[in-house]
Design an enzyme around this catalytic site. Structure first.
Site: not given
Length: 207
Positions: A185-187
């Protein structure tokens, strides 16, 4: 790929005490993963009139003193570093969802410090260092090939090729080193070592 990102993480609890130790561990992982050219890094510089430039070079050594590469000193990167002796390095290890970014001042190695690596290069690469006036405009490929052939006759295989006085090494002295680990989640995990006096401070950055 999603499973890899789900399992990959970068945590303060397992981080090395200093960036050199962490870089050594990640470089070993990169080599073990079989990535092509694991020592390839993007070198970003800026000219005296503020023009940013970037290119890929190869890391040739690293230790507590810094990260070393070699090049023609009259090239654009050489002239940039003469004007603004600072640089940023980026190791783009995309296949294992990792990046390392290094920022700091740059010092030029002396002739004596540069000689051992030049001597270790293949004979053709030594001749090539003389043949290419890096970053200058040439009329054709034939012009470069003709110059290389001429220099090869001057220094045939088996003879010593002197190191050009316009060629040598540079050392990037790290002030900031960021380790980036891809996550779902691009975290992403981003942990940055920042030099604070004689110690390293570790900070987590928002992705």
């Amino acid at each position: 790929m999603s499973d890899d990102l789900d399992e990959s993480r970068l945590d303060e609890a397992t981080l090395a005490d200093d960036p050199l130790g962490q870089f050594t561990a990640w470089m070993a992982d990169t080599v073990a993963a079989g990535l092509p050219e694991p020592t390839a890094m993007v070198l970003a510089t800026v000219s005296g009139d503020g023009r940013p430039r970037a290119r890929t070079v190869l890391l040739k050594s690293y230790d507590s003193g810094g990260f070393t590469f070699y090049t023609n000193r009259t090239s654009r990167k050489g002239t940039d570093l003469a004007e603004v002796p600072r640089a940023c390095l980026l190791f783009p290890w995309h296949a294992i969802h990792r990046q390392v970014i290094i920022e700091g001042p740059v010092t030029a190695l002396t002739t004596a410090e540069s000689q051992p690596y030049f001597r270790s290069r293949a004979h053709g690469s030594q001749v090539g260092a003389w043949a290419s006036r890096q970053s200058t405009v040439i009329g054709s490929r034939a012009e470069l090939d003709d110059r290389y052939a001429e220099l090869s006759r001057r220094w045939p295989e088996g003879t010593d090729v002197p190191m050009p006085d316009f060629w040598g090494g540079y050392r990037v002295i790290p002030e900031v080193v960021e380790f980036w680990q891809g996550r779902l989640n691009r975290l992403h995990d981003r942990l940055r070592y920042r030099r604070d006096g004689g110690a390293w401070v570790v900070e987590r950055l928002s992705p």
